[in-house]
Design an enzyme around this catalytic site. Structure first.
Site, PDB file in Angstrom:
ATOM      1  N   PHE A   1       0.841  -1.190   0.000  1.00  0.00           N
ATOM      2  CA  PHE A   1       0.000   0.000   0.000  1.00  0.00           C
ATOM      3  C   PHE A   1       0.875   1.237   0.000  1.00  0.00           C
ATOM      4  CE2 PHE A   1       0.816  -1.114   4.381  1.00  0.00           C
ATOM      5  CZ  PHE A   1       1.079   0.098   5.001  1.00  0.00           C
ATOM      6  N   CYS A   2       0.284   2.361  -0.421  1.00  0.00           N
ATOM      7  CA  CYS A   2       0.949   3.665  -0.412  1.00  0.00           C
ATOM      8  C   CYS A   2      -0.136   4.729  -0.265  1.00  0.00           C
ATOM      9  CB  CYS A   2       1.791   3.869  -1.667  1.00  0.00           C
ATOM     10  SG  CYS A   2       0.862   3.683  -3.203  1.00  0.00           S
ATOM     11  N   THR A   3       0.217   5.981  -0.398  1.00  0.00           N
ATOM     12  CA  THR A   3      -0.733   7.054  -0.093  1.00  0.00           C
ATOM     13  C   THR A   3      -1.952   7.039  -1.006  1.00  0.00           C
ATOM     14  OG1 THR A   3       1.100   8.424   0.663  1.00  0.00           O
ATOM     15  CG2 THR A   3      -0.993   9.535   0.245  1.00  0.00           C
TER      16      THR A   3
END
Length: 258
Positions: A179-181
């Site tokens: 996951f990331c922003t």
């Protein structure tokens, strides 16, 4: 007065990206929008803010207007609000990559991992055989992350390749959920892993922001705040504006935006 904020990206072939810079600047300036949009041969990435109606009109022009034609037919969008204008000026920048990894063989337009909607994310990351991987920089992770996630301890996304080489093994780490922003770093990171022998790679569709927007806080596995690269600094559940916190990572993150 509150402002609407749109985070957007799409990996798509844009060989004429240099010619699009000034027309795109004119579209944004005519609507009194501020923020940063990156253009590269591999696509578009940015966050832009302004009054709601002009911002929505710009998005409509990007998706259906003549500037890009039908290319932005899969534009990833997330809308939030800001109590004050979160950007000082408008910047349209030309780049080699819309998110810098530095690996020419990695191409998200050819292959990416399996998208996982926020509603299915909790069940996936609770599975005991899944490695949950945060692909963001260390100061972002320090402000908030998912419970049990691995912190790659990198200072820039370009170092992700070194982390993979040193810490991950496709024969051992068979299922990876990253996951990331907003989702864009995971597009490229998942493509990189698939190209390097990892067979089962998942990533959170729409990123942390979409998860915080749609997941009730009572059901959330997120801990802390989500750093964003504008004057709001951090967002919480419902994409509410948190601003600076009193602990150190937020101050360091704010300073790192330059």
């Amino acid at each position: 007065m509150s402002y609407a904020v749109a985070a957007l990206y799409q990996f798509v072939a844009v060989p004429d990206f240099r010619e699009l810079r000034e027309p795109l600047r004119e579209l944004c300036a005519a609507r009194d929008l501020k923020g940063t949009i990156l253009l590269a041969a591999e696509g578009i990435n940015g966050t832009i803010a302004g009054e709601t109606a002009p911002l929505r009109d710009l998005i409509d022009q990007l998706q259906h207007g003549t500037l890009f034609g039908p290319r932005l037919d899969n534009l990833e969008l997330k809308f939030s609000t800001a109590n004050a204008m979160p950007f000082q000026r408008l910047k349209i920048r030309l780049k080699k990559e819309i998110v810098t990894l530095g690996d020419p063989a990695t191409d998200p337009t050819r292959q990416v991992g399996t998208y996982v909607d926020p509603v299915a994310w909790n069940a996936l990351i609770a599975a005991p055989d899944v490695v949950v991987l945060d692909t963001r920089n260390r100061f972002e992770v320090a402000m908030g992350t998912f419970a049990g996630a691995v912190d790659p301890e990198i200072d820039s996304f370009g170092q992700f390749k070194d982390f993979v080489a040193q810490k991950l093994d496709p024969t051992r780490d068979r299922r990876i959920a990253m996951f990331c922003t907003g989702g864009i770093r995971c597009e490229k990171a998942s493509s990189y892993l698939l190209a390097h022998g990892f067979s089962e790679v998942y990533h959170l569709k729409g990123g942390i922001l979409k998860y915080l927007e749609t997941t009730p806080q009572a059901d959330s596995r997120w801990r802390g705040e989500c750093f964003v690269f504008d004057e709001r600094v951090a967002l919480g559940h419902g994409l509410t504006e948190h601003g600076l916190t009193e602990h150190g990572p937020a101050e360091r993150a704010k300073e790192s935006r330059s």
